[in-house]
Design an enzyme around this catalytic site. Structure first.
Site, PDB file in Angstrom:
ATOM      1  N   ARG A  45     -16.109 -42.206 -30.177  1.00  0.00           N
ATOM      2  CA  ARG A  45     -16.334 -41.371 -31.369  1.00  0.00           C
ATOM      3  C   ARG A  45     -15.180 -41.516 -32.347  1.00  0.00           C
ATOM      4  O   ARG A  45     -15.380 -41.595 -33.547  1.00  0.00           O
ATOM      5  CB  ARG A  45     -16.468 -39.898 -30.957  1.00  0.00           C
ATOM      6  CG  ARG A  45     -17.829 -39.562 -30.445  1.00  0.00           C
ATOM      7  CD  ARG A  45     -17.881 -38.158 -29.950  1.00  0.00           C
ATOM      8  NE  ARG A  45     -16.961 -37.921 -28.851  1.00  0.00           N
ATOM      9  CZ  ARG A  45     -17.058 -36.930 -27.988  1.00  0.00           C
ATOM     10  NH1 ARG A  45     -18.020 -36.059 -28.112  1.00  0.00           N
ATOM     11  NH2 ARG A  45     -16.194 -36.793 -27.005  1.00  0.00           N
ATOM     12  N   LYS A 205     -26.755 -36.726  -8.026  1.00  0.00           N
ATOM     13  CA  LYS A 205     -26.370 -37.794  -7.087  1.00  0.00           C
ATOM     14  C   LYS A 205     -27.281 -37.791  -5.864  1.00  0.00           C
ATOM     15  O   LYS A 205     -27.674 -38.855  -5.362  1.00  0.00           O
ATOM     16  CB  LYS A 205     -24.909 -37.617  -6.681  1.00  0.00           C
ATOM     17  CG  LYS A 205     -23.941 -37.849  -7.839  1.00  0.00           C
ATOM     18  CD  LYS A 205     -22.569 -37.309  -7.535  1.00  0.00           C
ATOM     19  CE  LYS A 205     -21.582 -37.626  -8.641  1.00  0.00           C
ATOM     20  NZ  LYS A 205     -20.325 -36.869  -8.532  1.00  0.00           N
ATOM     21  N   GLY A 302     -12.291 -40.038 -10.958  1.00  0.00           N
ATOM     22  CA  GLY A 302     -11.025 -40.543 -11.482  1.00  0.00           C
ATOM     23  C   GLY A 302     -11.205 -41.932 -12.075  1.00  0.00           C
ATOM     24  O   GLY A 302     -12.172 -42.636 -11.771  1.00  0.00           O
TER      25      GLY A 302
HETATM   26  P1  NDP Z   1     -15.147 -39.134 -21.127  1.00  0.00           P
HETATM   27  O1  NDP Z   1     -15.546 -37.867 -21.795  1.00  0.00           O
HETATM   28  O2  NDP Z   1     -13.740 -39.281 -20.671  1.00  0.00           O
HETATM   29  O3  NDP Z   1     -15.482 -40.376 -22.067  1.00  0.00           O
HETATM   30  C1  NDP Z   1     -16.658 -40.450 -22.822  1.00  0.00           C
HETATM   31  C2  NDP Z   1     -16.523 -41.520 -23.872  1.00  0.00           C
HETATM   32  O4  NDP Z   1     -17.734 -41.610 -24.615  1.00  0.00           O
HETATM   33  C3  NDP Z   1     -15.393 -41.267 -24.892  1.00  0.00           C
HETATM   34  O5  NDP Z   1     -14.761 -42.462 -25.221  1.00  0.00           O
HETATM   35  C4  NDP Z   1     -16.122 -40.696 -26.107  1.00  0.00           C
HETATM   36  O6  NDP Z   1     -15.497 -40.996 -27.338  1.00  0.00           O
HETATM   37  C5  NDP Z   1     -17.464 -41.413 -26.026  1.00  0.00           C
HETATM   38  N1  NDP Z   1     -18.552 -40.595 -26.552  1.00  0.00           N
HETATM   39  C6  NDP Z   1     -18.881 -39.325 -26.163  1.00  0.00           C
HETATM   40  N2  NDP Z   1     -19.958 -38.909 -26.867  1.00  0.00           N
HETATM   41  C7  NDP Z   1     -20.292 -39.897 -27.708  1.00  0.00           C
HETATM   42  C8  NDP Z   1     -21.296 -40.066 -28.691  1.00  0.00           C
HETATM   43  N3  NDP Z   1     -22.182 -39.095 -28.942  1.00  0.00           N
HETATM   44  N4  NDP Z   1     -21.345 -41.225 -29.378  1.00  0.00           N
HETATM   45  C9  NDP Z   1     -20.476 -42.205 -29.121  1.00  0.00           C
HETATM   46  N5  NDP Z   1     -19.511 -42.128 -28.188  1.00  0.00           N
HETATM   47  C10 NDP Z   1     -19.415 -40.974 -27.499  1.00  0.00           C
HETATM   48  O7  NDP Z   1     -16.160 -39.318 -19.900  1.00  0.00           O
HETATM   49  P2  NDP Z   1     -15.898 -40.037 -18.512  1.00  0.00           P
HETATM   50  O8  NDP Z   1     -15.290 -41.356 -18.739  1.00  0.00           O
HETATM   51  O9  NDP Z   1     -15.259 -39.086 -17.578  1.00  0.00           O
HETATM   52  O10 NDP Z   1     -17.406 -40.208 -17.984  1.00  0.00           O
HETATM   53  C11 NDP Z   1     -18.252 -41.209 -18.475  1.00  0.00           C
HETATM   54  C12 NDP Z   1     -19.471 -41.297 -17.582  1.00  0.00           C
HETATM   55  O11 NDP Z   1     -19.073 -41.625 -16.251  1.00  0.00           O
HETATM   56  C13 NDP Z   1     -20.261 -40.002 -17.452  1.00  0.00           C
HETATM   57  O12 NDP Z   1     -21.624 -40.302 -17.313  1.00  0.00           O
HETATM   58  C14 NDP Z   1     -19.720 -39.397 -16.151  1.00  0.00           C
HETATM   59  O13 NDP Z   1     -20.631 -38.530 -15.543  1.00  0.00           O
HETATM   60  C15 NDP Z   1     -19.547 -40.653 -15.342  1.00  0.00           C
HETATM   61  N6  NDP Z   1     -18.590 -40.562 -14.251  1.00  0.00           N
HETATM   62  C16 NDP Z   1     -17.348 -40.050 -14.480  1.00  0.00           C
HETATM   63  C17 NDP Z   1     -16.420 -40.035 -13.455  1.00  0.00           C
HETATM   64  C18 NDP Z   1     -15.043 -39.496 -13.650  1.00  0.00           C
HETATM   65  O14 NDP Z   1     -14.279 -39.441 -12.672  1.00  0.00           O
HETATM   66  N7  NDP Z   1     -14.652 -39.085 -14.839  1.00  0.00           N
HETATM   67  C19 NDP Z   1     -16.754 -40.544 -12.125  1.00  0.00           C
HETATM   68  C20 NDP Z   1     -18.093 -41.089 -12.008  1.00  0.00           C
HETATM   69  C21 NDP Z   1     -18.964 -41.086 -13.045  1.00  0.00           C
HETATM   70  P3  NDP Z   1     -14.050 -40.352 -27.700  1.00  0.00           P
HETATM   71  O15 NDP Z   1     -13.110 -40.911 -26.650  1.00  0.00           O
HETATM   72  O16 NDP Z   1     -13.697 -40.844 -29.053  1.00  0.00           O
HETATM   73  O17 NDP Z   1     -14.210 -38.884 -27.588  1.00  0.00           O
HETATM   74  N1  HSE Z   2     -17.487 -34.854 -12.129  1.00  0.00           N
HETATM   75  C1  HSE Z   2     -17.771 -35.759 -11.072  1.00  0.00           C
HETATM   76  C2  HSE Z   2     -17.095 -35.283  -9.805  1.00  0.00           C
HETATM   77  C3  HSE Z   2     -17.286 -37.143 -11.438  1.00  0.00           C
HETATM   78  O1  HSE Z   2     -16.199 -34.453  -9.895  1.00  0.00           O
HETATM   79  O2  HSE Z   2     -17.480 -35.731  -8.729  1.00  0.00           O
HETATM   80  C4  HSE Z   2     -17.686 -38.189 -10.410  1.00  0.00           C
HETATM   81  O3  HSE Z   2     -19.059 -38.413 -10.428  1.00  0.00           O
END
Ligand code: NDP
Ligand code: HSE
Length: 435
Positions: A45, A205, A302
């Site tokens: 974003r 999940k 993570g």
């Molecule tokens: P974050 O919130 O850290 O990152 C999301 C990213 O997507 C950011 O770069 C953000 O931009 C961008 N973004 C969000 N909304 C929009 C939009 N409407 N249009 C364009 N870009 C957008 O999320 P995570 O990395 O934690 O998670 C990503 C995915 O992975 C999710 O589906 C989550 O459930 C999954 N996941 C996460 C884990 C974790 O440990 N965090 C583990 C396993 C799965 P900006 O940075 O500029 O805000």
């Molecule tokens: N929010 C999720 C968790 C990220 O805590 O397990 C990994 O899917």
């Protein structure tokens, strides 16, 4: 050979983790995949923000659609989260003939049936290892490693945030809200953390795990879901006195009348390995008829652990992208025309043992009334602890029951809560031996 060109949607926790792992292990990854893997474009974003990864070499945009429509991009990696916009993006990527890798369990649980059907028609792959249990390769283990088995049941700690909270509450007596805040700062929690604490993320999940274990369609709406927000310090302590730990489990089991699909806090005997899985770690116990019980353990959330799964999917896709689509591993483990319509058992028909905590007036006869109601509903008691009253306050009474059908327990509890000697709603937590 030229590297495979990747378009990355999202540069947050997992997006940057993926860029970092690809950079750090680039040579090893190329040796495995047979080609290098290069992120050529990415979206976020706010593209002016400083990131936790080196993006100097990557074409940036605020519009993920641009990445999806770039002709050079061969694999789209979706790491944004949420279900509606990402559904649109992933379907467009597939329509454009691109393979997709995603960590988005909500998207797969809610729209996976449609996405896989579309991918099948277009002959592209949609890989989602990171969607379940972070870095643990549980999708691959069940879909490929256990392909010779009839899976009987699986039970997993599949939300890292929830397990981190329960562990910190138990070990350090920390406050729920404070630990949740820390999980958010560490990048474990979902954008909306109620998904973690109310069990929705675990239900997403479990939907995926059940589908690949039993060859059934993804049916998120049929998962019985309870979170951890009602688990108190007292329950954690009483469970420990009885030789149990409270874990938030996702359970899928073949039962006589259908498949059980349920997510809820669960008492597990403390000597089970899975009862000792703490912090952000996840574990999934899978019972196959041939192999017996198998246990998979690792970091459930993570940046780097999740990136490990995303990159493994990228390697898998690169290895088979030139192969005949008909001869690839099916998305949901079973051939699409062999997906079965086994019914999901209503929660009222599920049989489990229970931990009950009642607030009783310190008067004669109250416990007798309670046990008599339980007896009338065919519920037998395995253990009872009655605590000392504090300055004339009500007495907590803790019971463990033998197994009973949920419906009988519901009826018994409704009657018990009407008793004059019972002063509060009864707390119930299901108990699983996981033998
Ligand atoms: P974050 O919130 O850290 O990152 C999301 C990213 O997507 C950011 O770069 C953000 O931009 C961008 N973004 C969000 N909304 C929009 C939009 N409407 N249009 C364009 N870009 C957008 O999320 P995570 O990395 O934690 O998670 C990503 C995915 O992975 C999710 O589906 C989550 O459930 C999954 N996941 C996460 C884990 C974790 O440990 N965090 C583990 C396993 C799965 P900006 O940075 O500029 O805000
Ligand atoms: N929010 C999720 C968790 C990220 O805590 O397990 C990994 O899917």
């Amino acid at each position: 050979m030229n590297p495979v060109k990747v378009g990355l949607l999202g540069l947050g926790t997992v997006g940057c983790g993926t860029v970092n792992v690809l950079a750090r292990n680039g040579d090893e990854i190329a040796r495995r995949a047979g080609r290098g893997i290069k992120v050529i474009a990415a979206s976020a974003r706010d593209i002016s923000r400083e990131r936790n990864c080196d993006i100097s070499d990557i074409q940036l945009t605020t519009d993920p659609r641009e990445v999806v429509n770039l002709p050079d991009v061969e694999i789209v990696v979706e790491l944004i989260g949420g279900t509606e916009f990402t559904r649109e993006l992933v379907l467009q990527a597939i329509e454009n003939g691109k393979h997709v890798v995603t960590a988005n369990k909500a998207l797969i649980a809610l729209h996976g049936n449609e996405i896989f059907e579309h991918a099948q028609r277009k002959g592209v792959m949609v890989a989602f290892e990171a969607a379940v249990a972070g870095g643990i390769p549980i999708i691959k283990a069940i879909r490929e490693g256990l392909a010779g088995n009839t899976i009987q049941w699986l039970a997993g700690i599949i939300n890292g945030t929830g397990n981190f909270i329960l562990t910190e509450m138990r070990d350090k007596g920390r406050d729920f809200a404070e630990v949740l805040k820390e999980a958010q700062q560490l990048g474990y929690a979902e954008v909306d953390p109620t998904f973690d604490v109310e069990g929705i993320d675990a239900a997403h999940k479990l939907t995926i795990l059940a589908s690949i274990a039993f060859g059934i369609p993804l049916q998120f709406e049929k998962v019985y879901t309870e979170g951890i927000s009602q688990v108190t310090q007292d329950d954690v302590s009483y469970a420990a006195e009885l030789g149990y730990r409270i874990k938030h489990l996702g359970i899928a089991r073949r039962a006589n009348g259908g498949i059980e699909l349920r997510v809820h806090p669960t008492l597990i005997p403390h000597r089970r390995l899975i009862a000792n899985v703490d912090g952000v770690m996840n574990a999934v116990l899978v019972k196959g008829d041939a192999v017996g019980p198998t246990l998979y353990y690792g970091a459930g959330a993570g940046a780097d652990p999740t990136a490990s799964a995303v990159v493994a999917d990228l390697v898998d896709v690169v290895r088979v992208m030139t192969s005949d689509p008909e001869n690839r591993v099916p998305h949901l483990a079973f051939q699409p025309d062999a997906i079965s319509d086994l019914s999901i058992l209503p929660m009222e028909e599920v049989e489990t043992a229970y931990y009950l905590r009642l607030q009783a007036r310190d008067e004669p006869g109250v416990l007798a009334e309670v046990t008599s109601i339980l007896g009338e509903h065919g519920i037998s008691i395995e253990a009872v602890i009655q605590k000392e009253p504090e300055d004339g306050a009500d007495v907590p009474v803790i019971m463990l029951t033998h197994k009973v059908i949920e419906q009988n327990m519901n009826q018994a509890l409704a009657r018990i809560e009407m008793l004059g000697g019972i002063t509060d709603k009864v707390t119930r937590i299901r108990v699983e031996s996981l033998k």
